[in-house]
Structure formats: structure tokens, C-alpha cells
Write an enzyme that holds these catalytic residues in place. Structure first.
Site, mmCIF file in Angstrom:
data_model
loop_
_atom_site.group_PDB
_atom_site.id
_atom_site.type_symbol
_atom_site.label_atom_id
_atom_site.label_comp_id
_atom_site.label_asym_id
_atom_site.label_seq_id
_atom_site.Cartn_x
_atom_site.Cartn_y
_atom_site.Cartn_z
ATOM 1 N N ALA A 1 0.840 -1.207 0.000
ATOM 2 C CA ALA A 1 0.000 0.000 0.000
ATOM 3 C C ALA A 1 0.873 1.254 0.000
ATOM 4 C CB ALA A 1 -0.922 -0.011 1.218
ATOM 5 N N LEU B 1 29.693 -20.251 -27.028
ATOM 6 C CA LEU B 1 30.606 -21.127 -26.297
ATOM 7 C C LEU B 1 30.701 -22.476 -26.980
ATOM 8 C CD1 LEU B 1 29.245 -20.475 -22.685
ATOM 9 C CD2 LEU B 1 31.437 -19.703 -23.593
ATOM 10 N N GLU C 1 29.139 -21.857 -13.382
ATOM 11 C CA GLU C 1 27.866 -21.141 -13.274
ATOM 12 C C GLU C 1 26.757 -21.936 -13.956
ATOM 13 O OE1 GLU C 1 28.428 -17.401 -15.244
ATOM 14 O OE2 GLU C 1 30.101 -16.821 -13.942
ATOM 15 N N LYS D 1 24.061 -22.638 -16.578
ATOM 16 C CA LYS D 1 23.833 -22.076 -17.914
ATOM 17 C C LYS D 1 22.327 -21.900 -18.049
ATOM 18 C CE LYS D 1 25.114 -22.599 -22.745
ATOM 19 N NZ LYS D 1 23.796 -22.383 -23.349
ATOM 20 N N ASP E 1 18.760 -21.211 -19.352
ATOM 21 C CA ASP E 1 18.178 -21.447 -20.665
ATOM 22 C C ASP E 1 17.156 -20.356 -20.948
ATOM 23 O OD1 ASP E 1 17.750 -22.641 -23.033
ATOM 24 O OD2 ASP E 1 16.646 -24.366 -22.245
ATOM 25 N N TYR F 1 19.532 -12.148 -15.244
ATOM 26 C CA TYR F 1 20.704 -12.489 -14.424
ATOM 27 C C TYR F 1 21.958 -12.114 -15.199
ATOM 28 C CZ TYR F 1 17.701 -14.848 -11.180
ATOM 29 O OH TYR F 1 16.732 -15.097 -10.242
ATOM 30 N N LYS G 1 34.317 -21.199 -16.554
ATOM 31 C CA LYS G 1 35.110 -20.052 -17.029
ATOM 32 C C LYS G 1 36.400 -19.942 -16.233
ATOM 33 C CE LYS G 1 30.861 -17.442 -17.754
ATOM 34 N NZ LYS G 1 30.001 -16.333 -17.307
ATOM 35 N N LYS H 1 27.017 -29.541 -21.200
ATOM 36 C CA LYS H 1 25.584 -29.821 -21.367
ATOM 37 C C LYS H 1 25.230 -31.092 -20.619
ATOM 38 C CE LYS H 1 24.481 -26.471 -24.262
ATOM 39 N NZ LYS H 1 23.959 -26.649 -25.591
ATOM 40 N N CYS I 1 -14.127 -47.984 -31.632
ATOM 41 C CA CYS I 1 -13.856 -46.648 -31.086
ATOM 42 C C CYS I 1 -14.421 -46.561 -29.665
ATOM 43 C CB CYS I 1 -14.506 -45.611 -31.990
ATOM 44 S SG CYS I 1 -14.456 -43.946 -31.280
ATOM 45 N N CYS J 1 -17.568 -43.946 -29.768
ATOM 46 C CA CYS J 1 -18.862 -44.150 -30.437
ATOM 47 C C CYS J 1 -19.133 -45.627 -30.773
ATOM 48 C CB CYS J 1 -18.933 -43.312 -31.709
ATOM 49 S SG CYS J 1 -17.782 -43.861 -32.973
ATOM 50 N N CYS K 1 -11.194 -43.852 -36.615
ATOM 51 C CA CYS K 1 -12.618 -44.077 -36.384
ATOM 52 C C CYS K 1 -13.331 -43.415 -37.556
ATOM 53 C CB CYS K 1 -13.066 -43.454 -35.056
ATOM 54 S SG CYS K 1 -14.861 -43.343 -34.963
ATOM 55 N N CYS L 1 -19.190 -39.445 -34.366
ATOM 56 C CA CYS L 1 -18.334 -39.706 -33.202
ATOM 57 C C CYS L 1 -18.153 -38.398 -32.431
ATOM 58 C CB CYS L 1 -16.982 -40.254 -33.655
ATOM 59 S SG CYS L 1 -15.889 -40.594 -32.275
#
Ligand code: IVH
Length: 561
Positions: free
Chosen positions: A41, A90, A140, A142, A144, A249, A316, A340, A438, A441, A471, A477
Site C-alpha cells: 500500500a 561457447l 555457473e 547455464k 536457458d 541475471y 570459465k 551440457k 472406437c 462411439c 474411427c 463420433c
């Protein structure tokens, strides 16, 4: 407003200055330090005061005003953004796919061992240093997301651009200004000129909420948080972006003029944090490669619990003077590498195999899974593609199955878990057979051999073109009718916004719509009599149906699928 108009300009300047710095301090405490200093507030009241002052004295609006995060008009198109220092990519490192799980580290992590060796050799050649001496690294997450560069002149955010091809990206200043944790002004002593690189991310939990909401409103859902972040940042209208909970970041320096940054990379990031940037709390300093591998494993274990998606870890060289010595090969630095993580694989119980009827009559087997977390999401269903996919793997309800989620693709069942014990339990379970009729139906299902084109990916080859089950009850159906209706009312077809999934269910279940054309026979009275339908909404849908009568041929064709 009147009393503000009579305010002497100097007083207005002082009040605006005080409100802006107060609001920015509170906002930083809330969004960056996670330690609110005032309640909502109080913040809102100050924000409204500022808005009122700025309305009367538009010439006094400051570039770092929090009101300028939103409210700027849309841009006509995205314009090019030239990076003063190119943004490079990289090289990647993986776990050797041929190495056994219990193989020694130097075998599994051959790529990282090779990287470390090159770094040590390079440094030994350049500086007085033994080739065996361990190198200090930073590890660090990585993130995405979307790579971004922010430009600060004399401590004020002046521009933001996407990576693009590394030389030229797109100017997205208008949307980046709306990101809550991007500082508009830097705290303390600021460089004359600073470019900060980092990642814009869409937190996973917010992403799932947004997609559910979009699905409920029949809007197109985003494939993954990265696409959602990119789509949001590239919006022309900053107000649309302001509603989304993006975060930035900082992870590297572009250029820094008029300020001596610490020579160690993580210390430089600590200076970024002091200026007001969010820096990833999981960054780690590691002495030597063994410590790097420990940090990568620890981060991998944390991965499912992290608030944003990561697709690896970046390693790094810590010392920035060493980074300069090592330099670059083509477009990637010699001093950093992206590790990765392998695709996430988990096991769970295949509780049932159901079949689902699509709008074109194709009957698809669907796995109902015991809920399982994989790569940050809880999975309960997965497609089993077609009859052949199930048959080839001999999947049976009760089997334990492998569920895989790799990078940005949706989770999928890979195969069943094989072991002597599991195979014995599997053999005791009745095989699953594709239903003859099916499930919706009761019409006999037909097999259709479809060979559209040769598989172009390994995944397509795995799934196979195979045989489609259909079907044939095109007009009788009910699930086909539901699917056909959902398509017909969708945005790109007749665009009847008021008709959603639950309304379609009512219309079909009550027999009010038995074929597509019945949609145009609905009148406002019939609509108003449906559950949870007010007169106003019924009238609105009636109008939309009327409008759809004049829809273009293209829309009509989309509606017919
Ligand atoms: S450093 C010269 N650190 O990964 C190297 N990049 O291929 C500069 N990324 O799109 C990159 N998290 O935006 C670095 N902690 C991190 C990162 C990171 C994500 C992205 C980066 C770029 C890609 C590099």
C-alpha cells in the site's frame, strides 16, 4: 491535481527526485534483495503520487522513473542493435556417450579434461606457470533463456539488445525496461560506460501457470520457458511484456570504461550485484578441474529444484587477465566452455494405456503415468504415437517405463525398463491390444497405412510412420465433433471467443450441436439457458456467431480442417 499545478517547479523537481529514488530503492529491496522494506500500500501510494506529479510536469519525467517501466507506447518494429564488443558463443562439452556410468572421470568427462589441458598449456606458454598447476575456474548455471546486453551510460540504463548473430541483435529497450529486476540506475559509483551481458529467463512455475491460463483461454501456448521469454521480450508493446514475470541475471562483462573492475570474474560479478544486478546464487569458485566436476555434479542434482530451466553449466577461467591471454578461436573463447547435461531420464509406472480420438478421426494410444517429476515438470500423460510404437516395445499396463525429457522437448515414453525381475513381472501381465472399436462411439476402427515421407530425424524413424487407426464415424463420433468444434471456434478459424471447452462439452452432450453447421443454428435463448451462462455472455456469443457467418473463405477452410 489543481494544487499540484500551482507547485513551484523547483519543488516539483525535488519531490519527483525523492519519490523516484524511494520507489527504486523499495523496488530493489523487493525484487532483487528479496527483503521488502515497505508494504504494497505504501509503495502504491508513492507510485500514484509520482504519476500525478509526472502528469502535471511531463517535462520533469526522469529516465529512471519506475513509471517508465510501463506506459511507453508500442514501437512500430524492432530495430537493429549493434554490439560494440561482439557477443560470442561457447563451445560445448558433453559426457562421453560411450563411457559406462561408473567409468573414471577422465573417461566420462574427456571433453572437460581436454579443455582444462588446453587452458593449462596455454597459460604455461604465456605466463610463468607450471603446465600441471591447477587453474582457478568459475562454474555457473547455464540459464536457458534469452541472451541480452544492457548498456549503462553514467549509471543509467540507456539501451538493451538481444544477441542476434553476435554482432547485430534487436533493440528491445522498451520491453527490457519493464523487467522488474533490471536496474534503471546503478547504485553507488558507476562506470562512465558499461555493457552487461546476461540471460533473461521466464521462471518455470510462472511459465506453467501462464500456459494453463492461455490454454483455458484457447490462446496458443508457448513451447518452453525460453520461447516464452524470447516472445515476451520481442513484443512491440511494452505493456504486454510488463505483465510477464521475466527476470534478468548478469553473467559477463561486455565493456567497462571509467571503472576498474576486479580482476577475478566472480569478484566482478559481485560488483555487478553491488550496482543492483541479480547474479546467480549458484555460481561457484573452483580450484582445479576435480572441483569443477564436483560443482557440475552438485548443480546437476539441484537442477530439478531450480526456479528456472538450465541446460548446462558454464566453466570459465576466473582470472580475467588469463582470459585475455587465452583469447578466442573463431567465435568462441578458449577460456570458457559450456557443459551440457545429458537428457533427464526417470522411471515410473505405466498405469494404463488409453486411446484418444482426434478431430480427424485418428485414434492415438496415450500413456497414463504415475505422476513423476522430470526435468522440472510433473508428467502424468504422454503420447505413445501409434499402435506400432506400443507393439514394438510390447508395452503393457503395469510395466515400469523410462520417461525422457531432453532440452526443450515435451516428455515422452522411451521404452520399458528391462531387468530379469521386471521382465518376469511383464510376462505375467496381459499384453495390450489396440481396441477394435472406437471407445467413444463404438464404430469399428479401421487401419490405414500411411507413408507420407521418409523420416528426416532419428526420432521420426523411431516412431515410424506405421499404421494409423481411424474411427470412420466422421459425423457421428462425439469426440471428433468436439475436436472439430474446438478448431472451428479457434482464433484462426471463426474466432468465436466465448465458446470454450466446457461450453463445447455442453453443446455436444445436450445434442444441441450434432454437426459443425449446427453452430450457426444456435440462438441467444438456447445459449442463455446453458449452465453458467449469463444473458450478456450469450448475447456476445450470438454476435460473434453472426459475425462468423461472413467469415472469409480462408477462415472457413481452416474451420473445416
Ligand atoms: S558466458 C564469451 N555464462 O549461453 C562467453 N553464458 O553460448 C559469454 N548463457 O547465449 C557467455 N548462462 O547467453 C555465459 N552463466 C552464463 C550463461 C551463459 C547462459 C548463454 C549465453 C549465450 C550462450 C553461450
Amino acid at each position: 491535481m489543481d494544487d499540484l499545478r500551482s507547485l513551484p517547479p523547483l519543488q516539483a523537481v525535488a519531490r519527483i527526485h525523492r519519490l523516484v529514488s524511494q520507489l527504486n530503492t523499495w523496488s530493489r529491496a523487493y525484487h532483487i534483495d528479496d527483503a521488502p522494506v515497505v508494504d504494497d500500500a505504501t509503495y502504491d501510494a508513492a507510485y500514484r503520487d509520482l504519476e500525478a506529479l509526472e502528469a502535471v510536469f511531463p517535462q520533469l519525467v526522469r529516465p529512471d522513473s519506475p513509471t517508465r517501466r510501463v506506459g511507453e507506447g508500442p514501437v512500430a518494429s524492432l530495430t537493429p542493435f549493434v554490439h560494440e564488443v561482439p557477443m560470442l558463443s561457447l563451445a560445448n562439452a558433453f559426457i562421453d556417450p560411450k563411457a559406462a556410468d561408473d567409468a573414471p572421470r577422465e573417461v566420462r568427462h574427456a571433453d572437460l579434461f581436454e579443455f582444462d589441458k588446453t587452458v593449462r598449456k596455454g597459460l604455461a606458454a604465456d605466463v610463468q606457470r607450471g603446465a600441471e598447476e591447477p587453474v582457478r575456474y568459475a562454474v555457473e548455471p547455464k540459464l536457458d533463456g534469452l541472451a541480452m546486453e544492457l548498456v549503462y551510460v553514467d549509471g543509467v540504463l540507456t539501451a538493451a539488445g538481444t544477441r542476434g548473430d553476435g554482432e547485430v541483435g534487436e533493440d528491445v529497450t522498451h520491453t527490457v525496461r519493464t523487467i522488474r529486476n533490471v536496474p534503471r540506475t546503478l547504485r553507488g559509483d558507476a562506470p562512465r560506460r558499461l555493457t552487461v551481458r546476461g540471460e533473461v529467463v521466464f521462471p518455470t512455475a510462472d511459465f506453467e501457470v501462464m500456459n494453463l491460463d492461455r490454454a483455458a483461454r484457447r490462446l496458443k501456448t508457448f513451447e518452453n520457458p525460453r520461447n516464452a521469454a524470447a516472445g515476451t521480450v520481442r513484443q512491440l508493446d511494452p505493456n504486454a511484456a510488463a505483465e510477464r514475470p521475466l527476470a534478468f541475471y548478469a553473467h559477463s562483462v561486455g565493456l567497462c570504461e571509467g571503472y576498474d573492475l576486479p580482476s577475478m570474474h566472480l569478484d566482478a560479478l559481485a560488483q555487478f550485484a553491488a550496482w543492483g544486478f541479480a547474479v546467480n546464487p549458484h555460481n561457484r569458485r573452483c580450484d582445479g578441474l576435480e572441483a569443477v566436476l564436483d560443482a557440475i555434479e552438485a548443480l546437476g542434482a539441484l537442477r530439478p529444484t531450480l526456479p528456472w530451466e538450465i541446460d548446462g553449466a558454464v566453466v570459465k577461467v576466473e582470472d580475467r587477465t588469463f582470459q585475455d591471454l587465452l583469447g578466442f578461436v573463431t567465435r568462441a573463447p578458449r577460456w570458457a566452455i559450456a557443459f551440457k547435461y545429458p537428457a533427464t531420464l526417470v522411471t515410473t509406472v505405466l498405469e494404463a494405456i488409453d486411446v484418444q480420438v482426434g478431430r480427424s478421426g485418428v485414434v492415438t494410444p496415450v500413456a497414463r503415468l504415475r505422476p513423476v517429476r522430470v526435468g522440472g515438470v510433473t508428467v502424468t500423460n504422454a503420447t505413445l504415437h501409434n499402435a506400432a510404437f506400443v507393439a514394438e516395445r510390447d508395452l503393457r499396463p503395469g510395466d515400469v517405463v523410462w520417461v525422457k525429457r531432453a532440452g526443450d522437448v515435451i516428455p515422452r515414453v522411451e521404452n520399458r525398463l528391462r531387468s530379469a525381475e521386471e521382465d518376469a513381472a511383464h510376462a505375467a501381465r496381459p499384453p495390450w491390444t489396440f481396441p477394435d472399436v472406437c471407445p467413444v462411439c463404438g464404430t469399428a476402427i479401421e487401419a490405414l497405412q500411411v507413408i507420407t515421407r521418409a523420416a528426416t530425424t532419428r526420432r521420426e524413424a523411431e516412431i515410424g510412420d506405421g499404421e494409423k487407426r481411424i474411427c470412420p464415424n466422421r459425423f457421428g463420433c462425439i469426440d471428433q465433433l468436439r475436436g472439430a468444434l474446438a478448431l472451428a471456434v479457434s482464433r484462426s478459424a471463426f474466432d468465436i471467443e466465448g465458446i470454450g471447452e466446457t461450453l463445447i462439452d455442453q453443446l455436444v452432450d445436450r445434442g444441441l450441436v450434432r454437426r459443425l453447421s449446427d453452430l450457426f443454428r444456435l440462438d441467444v435463448r438456447t445459449l442463455a439457458a446453458l449452465d453458467r451462462m449469463g444473458d450478456k455472455s450469450a448475447a456476445k456469443i450470438g454476435d460473434q456467431i453472426d459475425k462468423a457467418r461472413d467469415a472469409t473463405l480462408a477462415r472457413g477452410l481452416v474451420a473445416l480442417g
